[in-house]
Scaffold this motif. Structure first.
Motif, mmCIF file in Angstrom:
data_model
loop_
_atom_site.group_PDB
_atom_site.id
_atom_site.type_symbol
_atom_site.label_atom_id
_atom_site.label_comp_id
_atom_site.label_asym_id
_atom_site.label_seq_id
_atom_site.Cartn_x
_atom_site.Cartn_y
_atom_site.Cartn_z
ATOM 1 N N PHE A 58 -13.098 -6.623 -39.486
ATOM 2 C CA PHE A 58 -11.725 -6.125 -39.474
ATOM 3 C C PHE A 58 -11.111 -6.177 -38.076
ATOM 4 O O PHE A 58 -10.086 -5.538 -37.817
ATOM 5 N N THR A 59 -11.721 -6.939 -37.191
ATOM 6 C CA THR A 59 -11.225 -7.038 -35.818
ATOM 7 C C THR A 59 -11.034 -8.510 -35.447
ATOM 8 O O THR A 59 -11.302 -9.413 -36.243
ATOM 9 N N ASN A 60 -10.588 -8.735 -34.216
ATOM 10 C CA ASN A 60 -10.468 -10.095 -33.675
ATOM 11 C C ASN A 60 -11.559 -10.354 -32.642
ATOM 12 O O ASN A 60 -11.339 -11.012 -31.623
ATOM 13 N N ALA A 61 -12.738 -9.801 -32.891
ATOM 14 C CA ALA A 61 -13.845 -9.842 -31.934
ATOM 15 C C ALA A 61 -14.227 -11.274 -31.591
ATOM 16 O O ALA A 61 -14.219 -12.175 -32.425
ATOM 17 N N SER A 62 -14.571 -11.477 -30.316
ATOM 18 C CA SER A 62 -15.092 -12.740 -29.831
ATOM 19 C C SER A 62 -16.508 -12.502 -29.319
ATOM 20 O O SER A 62 -16.841 -11.410 -28.848
ATOM 21 N N LEU A 63 -17.341 -13.504 -29.415
ATOM 22 C CA LEU A 63 -18.736 -13.348 -29.004
ATOM 23 C C LEU A 63 -18.848 -13.005 -27.523
ATOM 24 O O LEU A 63 -19.779 -12.314 -27.109
ATOM 25 N N ASN A 64 -17.900 -13.470 -26.731
ATOM 26 C CA ASN A 64 -17.928 -13.213 -25.297
ATOM 27 C C ASN A 64 -17.341 -11.861 -24.900
ATOM 28 O O ASN A 64 -17.483 -11.434 -23.745
ATOM 29 N N LEU A 288 -20.223 -17.528 -36.354
ATOM 30 C CA LEU A 288 -20.656 -16.462 -35.465
ATOM 31 C C LEU A 288 -21.018 -16.976 -34.079
ATOM 32 O O LEU A 288 -20.665 -16.362 -33.071
ATOM 33 N N PHE A 289 -21.716 -18.107 -34.018
ATOM 34 C CA PHE A 289 -22.292 -18.552 -32.748
ATOM 35 C C PHE A 289 -21.826 -19.934 -32.292
ATOM 36 O O PHE A 289 -21.636 -20.158 -31.108
ATOM 37 N N ASP A 290 -21.651 -20.874 -33.215
ATOM 38 C CA ASP A 290 -21.309 -22.235 -32.819
ATOM 39 C C ASP A 290 -19.819 -22.404 -32.530
ATOM 40 O O ASP A 290 -19.439 -23.091 -31.576
ATOM 41 N N PHE A 291 -18.964 -21.833 -33.359
ATOM 42 C CA PHE A 291 -17.518 -22.027 -33.239
ATOM 43 C C PHE A 291 -16.826 -20.906 -32.461
ATOM 44 O O PHE A 291 -15.615 -20.938 -32.300
ATOM 45 N N ASP A 292 -17.580 -19.902 -32.011
ATOM 46 C CA ASP A 292 -17.031 -18.747 -31.286
ATOM 47 C C ASP A 292 -15.930 -18.055 -32.094
ATOM 48 O O ASP A 292 -14.895 -17.655 -31.567
ATOM 49 N N LYS A 293 -16.169 -17.925 -33.405
ATOM 50 C CA LYS A 293 -15.282 -17.163 -34.275
ATOM 51 C C LYS A 293 -16.086 -15.994 -34.846
ATOM 52 O O LYS A 293 -16.398 -15.957 -36.033
ATOM 53 N N PHE A 294 -16.422 -15.071 -33.952
ATOM 54 C CA PHE A 294 -17.350 -14.013 -34.332
ATOM 55 C C PHE A 294 -16.796 -13.150 -35.463
ATOM 56 O O PHE A 294 -17.507 -12.816 -36.408
ATOM 57 N N ALA A 295 -15.537 -12.786 -35.379
ATOM 58 C CA ALA A 295 -14.936 -11.952 -36.418
ATOM 59 C C ALA A 295 -14.905 -12.688 -37.761
ATOM 60 O O ALA A 295 -15.162 -12.094 -38.814
ATOM 61 N N TYR A 296 -14.609 -13.981 -37.703
ATOM 62 C CA TYR A 296 -14.560 -14.769 -38.936
ATOM 63 C C TYR A 296 -15.962 -14.896 -39.540
ATOM 64 O O TYR A 296 -16.135 -14.810 -40.764
ATOM 65 N N GLY A 297 -16.966 -15.094 -38.685
ATOM 66 C CA GLY A 297 -18.341 -15.146 -39.167
ATOM 67 C C GLY A 297 -18.799 -13.815 -39.726
ATOM 68 O O GLY A 297 -19.537 -13.758 -40.719
ATOM 69 N N ALA A 298 -18.370 -12.700 -39.093
ATOM 70 C CA ALA A 298 -18.690 -11.375 -39.613
ATOM 71 C C ALA A 298 -18.043 -11.157 -40.978
ATOM 72 O O ALA A 298 -18.626 -10.525 -41.867
ATOM 73 N N THR A 299 -16.851 -11.699 -41.148
ATOM 74 C CA THR A 299 -16.174 -11.603 -42.439
ATOM 75 C C THR A 299 -16.956 -12.356 -43.506
ATOM 76 O O THR A 299 -17.150 -11.852 -44.620
ATOM 77 N N ALA A 300 -17.413 -13.558 -43.176
ATOM 78 C CA ALA A 300 -18.209 -14.332 -44.126
ATOM 79 C C ALA A 300 -19.508 -13.604 -44.466
ATOM 80 O O ALA A 300 -19.935 -13.584 -45.630
ATOM 81 N N SER A 301 -20.131 -12.999 -43.473
ATOM 82 C CA SER A 301 -21.368 -12.255 -43.716
ATOM 83 C C SER A 301 -21.122 -11.042 -44.606
ATOM 84 O O SER A 301 -21.936 -10.731 -45.490
ATOM 85 N N THR A 302 -20.009 -10.364 -44.391
ATOM 86 C CA THR A 302 -19.676 -9.193 -45.204
ATOM 87 C C THR A 302 -19.428 -9.582 -46.656
ATOM 88 O O THR A 302 -19.916 -8.925 -47.586
ATOM 89 N N VAL A 303 -18.675 -10.652 -46.861
ATOM 90 C CA VAL A 303 -18.400 -11.111 -48.228
ATOM 91 C C VAL A 303 -19.696 -11.569 -48.904
ATOM 92 O O VAL A 303 -19.923 -11.311 -50.094
ATOM 93 N N LEU A 304 -20.564 -12.222 -48.139
ATOM 94 C CA LEU A 304 -21.862 -12.630 -48.687
ATOM 95 C C LEU A 304 -22.660 -11.409 -49.129
ATOM 96 O O LEU A 304 -23.269 -11.405 -50.209
ATOM 97 N N PHE A 305 -22.666 -10.368 -48.312
ATOM 98 C CA PHE A 305 -23.371 -9.139 -48.676
ATOM 99 C C PHE A 305 -22.793 -8.532 -49.950
ATOM 100 O O PHE A 305 -23.533 -8.105 -50.845
ATOM 101 N N LEU A 306 -21.466 -8.491 -50.058
ATOM 102 C CA LEU A 306 -20.836 -7.922 -51.241
ATOM 103 C C LEU A 306 -21.137 -8.738 -52.487
ATOM 104 O O LEU A 306 -21.363 -8.178 -53.574
ATOM 105 N N ILE A 307 -21.172 -10.057 -52.344
ATOM 106 C CA ILE A 307 -21.495 -10.916 -53.488
ATOM 107 C C ILE A 307 -22.928 -10.667 -53.954
ATOM 108 O O ILE A 307 -23.198 -10.506 -55.155
ATOM 109 N N ILE A 308 -23.864 -10.633 -53.014
ATOM 110 C CA ILE A 308 -25.265 -10.423 -53.377
ATOM 111 C C ILE A 308 -25.455 -9.046 -54.013
ATOM 112 O O ILE A 308 -26.163 -8.905 -55.023
ATOM 113 N N ALA A 309 -24.827 -8.020 -53.440
ATOM 114 C CA ALA A 309 -24.948 -6.675 -53.997
ATOM 115 C C ALA A 309 -24.369 -6.608 -55.406
ATOM 116 O O ALA A 309 -24.968 -6.006 -56.315
ATOM 117 N N SER A 310 -23.212 -7.235 -55.616
ATOM 118 C CA SER A 310 -22.571 -7.209 -56.937
ATOM 119 C C SER A 310 -23.409 -7.949 -57.969
ATOM 120 O O SER A 310 -23.600 -7.467 -59.097
#
Length: 328
Positions: A58-64, A288-310
């Motif tokens: 839910f943020t615009n976090a960057s890995l750096n 998360l690490f290659d494209f330096d889109k940490f927030a976007y990667g965190a979003t993908a990880s969160t959606v993956l978690f929700l899909i697996i849990a559901s």
């Protein structure tokens, strides 16, 4: 006011029920006491990172610069802008075709791998459950592919699937099954097949082991009675064996399904940068690490978690099975 007289026969029964209740409560307290350290460690090593991942989505976090991340709401999930021309442009993970391609690849890999491994695992378990000379050695040997680390298996099969000097192409050419060498991991049409071959080879023993545990719990008297009654072996399997080991199969399937839905290492090593095999985990790691889109990667990880849990909750509910193996 008359005094209520409790019959003497009822008093021991009430005392027994009270003692049983107190004993059960004591067991529950002891169980929680012994589980508390494990739950605490689990909360630290799993719960806290999960919470942080959801927060960063839910943020615009960057890995750096994670410390200065600013809250942006659901923009990473879905946002839209209406242009002066009237056209609406959608942004975010849920509007990203690359993400939905990764979802499709993950779903396809999960369904195909779990179905194939369940069928083959059932066959292997039935064979290992039979009595024959050297059964113990065979049971130990069948677990070797599963015991090998996934990274090692992926690199080993990458050499075997190589289009220039791989042994698989050599075998198929000698048998006349193919007319020219195939680049299994580089070809868009065969990349998923290559991943499935490696995964089935590695994980089928795991399914066989869990199903074999269920077969070991089936009483031998049932088969003896069926043999005396002259029941056909095929009918014995469908009417006796399969219903009795159904809880074990359901548990094996859900464990394997959870592992398949988060597949990363095998695909990342065997078919890197291949759009036909890129899964949700691989895409999350890239952002998360290659494209330096940490927030976007965190979003993908969160959606993956929700899909697996559901999917897990839905599977347990529809399958009417508990993780202990017994039906509800």
């Amino acid at each position: 006011m008359s005094e209520i007289v409790v019959p003497q026969a009822v008093k021991p029964r009430v005392s027994h029920v009270r003692a049983s209740t107190e004993l059960r409560s004591e067991r529950i307290r002891s169980a929680w006491m012994f589980l508390a350290p494990t739950l605490l460690i689990l909360a630290i090593v799993a719960g806290w990172p999960l919470f942080r991942t959801i927060y960063f989505s839910f943020t615009n976090a960057s890995l750096n610069d994670l410390g200065n991340a600013q809250f942006v709401g659901f923009d990473n999930y879905l946002s839209w802008v209406t242009l002066k021309s009237g056209r609406t442009v959608y942004r975010g993970l849920l509007a990203d075709p690359v993400w939905w391609n990764a979802v499709w690849n993950t779903a396809k890999f999960t369904v195909l791998s779990v179905v194939i491994e369940t069928v083959l695992g059932l066959i292997v378990a039935l064979v290992l459950n039979a009595r024959f000379v050297g059964r113990g050695i065979v049971r130990a040997a069948i677990l070797i592919p599963w015991a090998i680390p996934t990274i090692v298996s992926a690199k080993m099969w990458a050499w075997m699937l190589n289009d220039q000097f791989g042994i698989l192409n050599d075998i198929l050419l000698n048998f006349g099954l193919i007319s020219e060498k195939i680049a299994w991991t580089a070809n868009l049409e065969t990349a998923m097949i290559a991943v499935l071959i490696v995964d089935v080879w590695k994980t089928t023993p795991f399914m066989a082991l869990l199903i074999l545990a269920g077969l070991q719990m089936v009483p031998g008297d049932i088969y003896e009675a069926a043999r005396i009654d002259g029941v056909n072996p095929v009918k014995v399997f469908w009417r006796l064996t399969l219903p009795l080991i159904r809880p074990a199969i359901m548990v094996a399937v859900i464990f394997r399904m959870l592992d398949a839905m988060r597949i990363f290492d095998l695909i990342y090593v065997l078919t890197p940068n291949n759009a036909q095999t890129k899964t949700m985990s691989v895409m999350a790691r890239e952002n998360l690490f290659d494209f330096d889109k940490f927030a976007y990667g965190a979003t993908a990880s969160t959606v993956l978690f929700l899909i697996i849990a559901s999917v897990t909750v839905l599977y347990i509910w529809l399958g009417r099975v508990k993780l202990g193996g017994e039906e509800r």
